[in-house]
Design a protein around this motif. Sequence first.
Motif, PDB file in Angstrom:
ATOM      1  N   GLN A  55     -10.517  16.370  12.642  1.00  0.00           N
ATOM      2  CA  GLN A  55     -11.925  16.732  12.742  1.00  0.00           C
ATOM      3  C   GLN A  55     -12.795  15.566  12.256  1.00  0.00           C
ATOM      4  OE1 GLN A  55     -12.479  21.232  11.757  1.00  0.00           O
ATOM      5  NE2 GLN A  55     -10.997  20.490  10.260  1.00  0.00           N
ATOM      6  N   ASN A  56     -14.096  15.745  12.378  1.00  0.00           N
ATOM      7  CA  ASN A  56     -15.001  14.702  11.890  1.00  0.00           C
ATOM      8  C   ASN A  56     -15.499  14.980  10.478  1.00  0.00           C
ATOM      9  OD1 ASN A  56     -16.777  16.776  12.326  1.00  0.00           O
ATOM     10  ND2 ASN A  56     -17.948  15.756  13.940  1.00  0.00           N
ATOM     11  N   HIS A  57     -14.787  15.876   9.779  1.00  0.00           N
ATOM     12  CA  HIS A  57     -15.095  16.198   8.394  1.00  0.00           C
ATOM     13  C   HIS A  57     -13.825  16.730   7.733  1.00  0.00           C
ATOM     14  CE1 HIS A  57     -16.359  19.549  11.110  1.00  0.00           C
ATOM     15  NE2 HIS A  57     -15.447  20.180  10.393  1.00  0.00           N
ATOM     16  N   LEU A  58     -13.813  16.760   6.409  1.00  0.00           N
ATOM     17  CA  LEU A  58     -12.658  17.263   5.679  1.00  0.00           C
ATOM     18  C   LEU A  58     -12.454  18.749   5.983  1.00  0.00           C
ATOM     19  CD1 LEU A  58     -13.318  15.565   2.217  1.00  0.00           C
ATOM     20  CD2 LEU A  58     -11.761  14.791   4.015  1.00  0.00           C
ATOM     21  N   SER A  59     -11.192  19.164   6.045  1.00  0.00           N
ATOM     22  CA  SER A  59     -10.921  20.514   6.540  1.00  0.00           C
ATOM     23  C   SER A  59     -10.884  21.594   5.473  1.00  0.00           C
ATOM     24  CB  SER A  59      -9.598  20.529   7.315  1.00  0.00           C
ATOM     25  OG  SER A  59      -8.500  20.264   6.464  1.00  0.00           O
ATOM     26  N   LEU A  60     -10.748  21.229   4.189  1.00  0.00           N
ATOM     27  CA  LEU A  60     -10.653  22.266   3.158  1.00  0.00           C
ATOM     28  C   LEU A  60     -11.860  23.189   3.190  1.00  0.00           C
ATOM     29  CD1 LEU A  60      -9.391  23.606   0.689  1.00  0.00           C
ATOM     30  CD2 LEU A  60     -10.385  21.813  -0.734  1.00  0.00           C
ATOM     31  N   ASP A  61     -13.030  22.623   3.357  1.00  0.00           N
ATOM     32  CA  ASP A  61     -14.272  23.405   3.344  1.00  0.00           C
ATOM     33  C   ASP A  61     -14.904  23.491   4.728  1.00  0.00           C
ATOM     34  OD1 ASP A  61     -16.447  24.735   1.810  1.00  0.00           O
ATOM     35  OD2 ASP A  61     -17.630  22.992   2.390  1.00  0.00           O
ATOM     36  N   SER A  62     -14.154  23.089   5.752  1.00  0.00           N
ATOM     37  CA  SER A  62     -14.763  22.935   7.074  1.00  0.00           C
ATOM     38  C   SER A  62     -15.196  24.248   7.703  1.00  0.00           C
ATOM     39  CB  SER A  62     -13.791  22.220   8.022  1.00  0.00           C
ATOM     40  OG  SER A  62     -12.630  23.002   8.233  1.00  0.00           O
ATOM     41  N   ALA A  63     -14.524  25.352   7.364  1.00  0.00           N
ATOM     42  CA  ALA A  63     -14.868  26.633   7.984  1.00  0.00           C
ATOM     43  C   ALA A  63     -15.994  27.345   7.243  1.00  0.00           C
ATOM     44  CB  ALA A  63     -13.635  27.532   8.032  1.00  0.00           C
ATOM     45  N   SER A  64     -16.332  26.890   6.042  1.00  0.00           N
ATOM     46  CA  SER A  64     -17.351  27.555   5.234  1.00  0.00           C
ATOM     47  C   SER A  64     -18.756  27.202   5.737  1.00  0.00           C
ATOM     48  CB  SER A  64     -17.193  27.147   3.770  1.00  0.00           C
ATOM     49  OG  SER A  64     -15.884  27.412   3.305  1.00  0.00           O
ATOM     50  N   LEU A  65     -19.736  27.939   5.255  1.00  0.00           N
ATOM     51  CA  LEU A  65     -21.108  27.661   5.667  1.00  0.00           C
ATOM     52  C   LEU A  65     -22.074  28.085   4.577  1.00  0.00           C
ATOM     53  CD1 LEU A  65     -22.482  30.294   8.180  1.00  0.00           C
ATOM     54  CD2 LEU A  65     -20.414  30.667   6.839  1.00  0.00           C
ATOM     55  N   THR A  66     -23.311  27.568   4.664  1.00  0.00           N
ATOM     56  CA  THR A  66     -24.373  27.908   3.721  1.00  0.00           C
ATOM     57  C   THR A  66     -25.345  28.861   4.395  1.00  0.00           C
ATOM     58  OG1 THR A  66     -24.167  25.757   2.622  1.00  0.00           O
ATOM     59  CG2 THR A  66     -26.201  26.980   2.264  1.00  0.00           C
TER      60      THR A  66
END
Length: 463
Positions: free
Chosen positions: A45-56
């Motif tokens: 992905q174009n970002h780290l995956s540990l927190d990739s599914a989370s959202l604000t």
Amino acid sequence: MAPKVSVESRQSVAIVGTGMAGLITAYILRNDSRGRFDVEVFEKQNHLSLDSASLTVSNKSGTKQRVDLPMRAFASGFYDNLKRMYDYFGVEYGSQRFVYPFSTISESSCEKKRNIRTHYIHSSHMHKFPPLKPEGSSWFTWLIEALYLGICYLWIVACSTFIKPIEANSSRPSETFRQYAARIRLPQYFLKHYYLPIMSAVTTCPHNALLNFPAIDIVDYQAKTFRKPHYTVMGGVHKVQDKLSKDLKVHFSSAATKIENVGTRVQLTWKNDGTGAIESKLFDHVIMAVTPDVVRAIFPPLRSVLGIIPTETVPAYVHRDFDRLPECSKVVDGEIESKPGLPPSERIHLCSNSSSTEFTHEHLSSVIITTSPILPIDPTKIEHSVFFTRTLRTPISRKVTNEIFESPVSYSDAVDSKQWRNGDGNVWLVGSWCWDGMVLLEGCIASALRIADKLDVEVPWAS
């Protein structure tokens, strides 16, 4: 002061994947007290995956809150390594109280909310006593249900302490939870309507898959978490990700396509999604922090054997379809109150049919997170969706996993070895599934610690 290591003696390490296991392993090796490792991490992905599914999201007052997907609650007793790591980094976490309404979805139709019947409302560690009575239940029915559950729960706690699951031997695999439940005569009503739903919420697995788990996994989890508090990371798991990834060299949009031994080194090949180019590089070690299906695709020596380890895609949705919540939410709203100094209880609805459980988390930010939905969700009210891969466990897959993670043989012997072992040819595996236990975050820590031990690296929080 640790002696400096010459450039010639440093070892290059590639880590594929930036989930919890990959980031922890990278952190441990990068912070080796003897400075022996140069670490590069590859993420598709174009970002780290540990927190990739989370959202604000914003709550009703306009305050922004982080919503973790999947939910990152953890309990003392089972998650001891995870808790020690959080303490080392100064990651704030708090004890969280939960309310679990248990409901049954009518088999005749799954189209309307009226087909959900709530038969019990449980409060974690009985923080709400007496238990809340579901709307529509008589006091007599509620009392009988509560007494029945108390007896059944005490029975399985006693069994998990004194009646151990049957382990594998040369003639048979280890006992499944289905077999164990039958052997201890666990009542079917309790199993179907209560125990399988709560364990399905923990493992994000359908009922049949859970019944096929090695019994030792579930019994061990039950015993270790009995009467232990549950915690959640304050502000979201992205704070953990920030700590682990600081100054980390990451190749984003780089999907690994093949890992192979070339002489005494390991060649990693990946596709650069930005340029479309196929690139390769030799490393001294390559560590795969990915699920078994990905390992099968990129690492030929395990292509066949990991086919025995089943995986399943699990959907999760963040939405505001409050109309699909069971009627018991009104009862809970009127009865739950926050004690001074404690956060309010969070509701997790466990709605089950004969084969699976959907669990719906009413987040304090005023959104709803539904995982493995059975009932439809109004598509116009869905704000975010994600699909993640869950590794399942069976007695046979447990045997395969344990064989892989036995002590690795030397590289020269591995060439003719029929069974690949973790570390053969300096290729390694880490992840939530890479240990003998429930496929949860604690497995990420345990498997990373195993590599640290094999490479003689001190882990700061372990000491």
